[in-house]
Write a protein that holds these residues in place. Structure first.
Motif, PDB file in Angstrom:
ATOM      1  N   HIS A  22     -10.970  -2.664  -4.758  1.00  0.00           N
ATOM      2  CA  HIS A  22     -11.396  -1.192  -4.238  1.00  0.00           C
ATOM      3  C   HIS A  22     -10.466  -0.339  -3.706  1.00  0.00           C
ATOM      4  N   THR A  23     -10.718   0.711  -2.986  1.00  0.00           N
ATOM      5  CA  THR A  23      -9.496   1.698  -2.979  1.00  0.00           C
ATOM      6  C   THR A  23      -9.256   1.703  -1.565  1.00  0.00           C
ATOM      7  N   HIS A  24      -9.830   0.985  -0.525  1.00  0.00           N
ATOM      8  CA  HIS A  24      -9.204   1.286   0.677  1.00  0.00           C
ATOM      9  C   HIS A  24      -7.805   0.945   0.841  1.00  0.00           C
ATOM     10  N   LEU A  25      -7.087   1.952   1.561  1.00  0.00           N
ATOM     11  CA  LEU A  25      -5.500   2.162   1.465  1.00  0.00           C
ATOM     12  C   LEU A  25      -4.887   0.900   1.593  1.00  0.00           C
ATOM     13  N   ASP A  26      -5.431  -0.219   2.560  1.00  0.00           N
ATOM     14  CA  ASP A  26      -4.602  -1.469   2.449  1.00  0.00           C
ATOM     15  C   ASP A  26      -4.441  -2.097   1.258  1.00  0.00           C
ATOM     16  N   HIS A  27      -5.347  -1.696   0.130  1.00  0.00           N
ATOM     17  CA  HIS A  27      -5.388  -2.326  -1.129  1.00  0.00           C
ATOM     18  C   HIS A  27      -4.955  -1.502  -2.153  1.00  0.00           C
ATOM     19  N   VAL A  28      -4.689  -0.174  -1.868  1.00  0.00           N
ATOM     20  CA  VAL A  28      -3.984   0.819  -2.958  1.00  0.00           C
ATOM     21  C   VAL A  28      -2.997   1.643  -2.553  1.00  0.00           C
TER      22      VAL A  28
END
Length: 250
Positions: A61-67
């Motif tokens: 997914h695209t939450h910032l802690d992942h992207v």
């Protein structure tokens, strides 16, 4: 016979940067095969371990802690002619507009122009799954914020990675061989976007709970509290041994 494992790059939630941004790497015989998620701390941990950028990446997914590492990864790839356009980015089709909006749409990815963000990658959109190095990976919806915006990944016989999610017992029961270790989002206390340990204990049967390896918690003390309840809790730098994948037709 090949040796398979998940190398744990980070296990923290968005606030627990000291635990690293949640991310794992599927390894075969010690070599990286597929990175899952690319937060800023995760990319740093990947480069420190493997000494080169990932050659294959799946985003949940695209939450910032992942992207948040994706902009830096663009630079790592684009300015190396041997790597430019070669990193296979396995992107759930529903996430394509979100990655475009959150990462790729900044006006002028390079100040001097002449480059598109996607030039650095080989993007492979998919819906129910994808083929990678001769193996079929199942992709399934998670329960995280809005429907259709978060996904998990499963390799039959080897592992399931939920991504950020509320409990999804019905999804997990339908995946794989029924024996794979499950890397599962879990904190001490749940909320509308994430599972808490009481949520999982209430909704999952004992046989499913026994397969869980928890990550995405809020602090090292939370990890200790989860262990005190009898849970298996992942830590950064850990290697989780896996069984060999089971052949699937896709």
């Amino acid at each position: 016979m090949s040796r398979w494992n998940l190398h744990i790059l980070g296990v923290g939630n968005a606030s627990a940067v000291e635990l690293g941004s949640a991310s794992v790497v599927l390894e075969r015989d010690g070599a990286p095969m597929l990175m899952i998620d690319c937060g800023q701390e995760a990319l740093s941990a990947y480069l420190a371990r493997y000494r080169e950028p990932p050659r294959a990446l799946f985003l949940t997914h695209t939450h910032l802690d992942h992207v948040a590492g994706m902009e830096r990864l663009f630079v790592q790839l684009y300015f190396d002619p041997a790597r430019r356009g070669s990193c296979r980015l396995y992107l759930p089709a529903a996430l394509v507009p979100w990655v475009q909006h959150r990462i790729a749409d900044y006006p002028g990815v390079l100040a001097e122009g002449g480059a598109n963000y996607w030039d650095a990658f080989r993007v492979i959109p998919h819906s129910r799954g994808f083929w990678h190095e001769g193996l079929w990976f199942d992709v399934f919806p998670a329960r995280h914020h809005a429907p259709g915006t978060a996904f998990g990944l499963a390799l039959a016989g080897s592992f399931i990675f939920t991504g950020d999610t509320r409990p999804i017992g019905e999804q997990l029961a339908a995946l794989g061989e029924g024996r794979e270790p499950i890397a599962h989002d879990c904190g001490l206390v749940g909320n509308p976007s994430h599972s808490g340990i009481e949520d999982l204990e209430r909704e999952y049967p004992p046989a499913l709970l026994a397969r869980l390896h928890l990550y995405h918690y809020g602090a090292a003390a939370d990890g200790e509290a989860l262990r005190a309840r009898g849970c298996r809790v992942l830590v950064p730098g850990q290697d989780l041994a896996l069984d060999a994948p089971v052949a699937r037709r896709g």
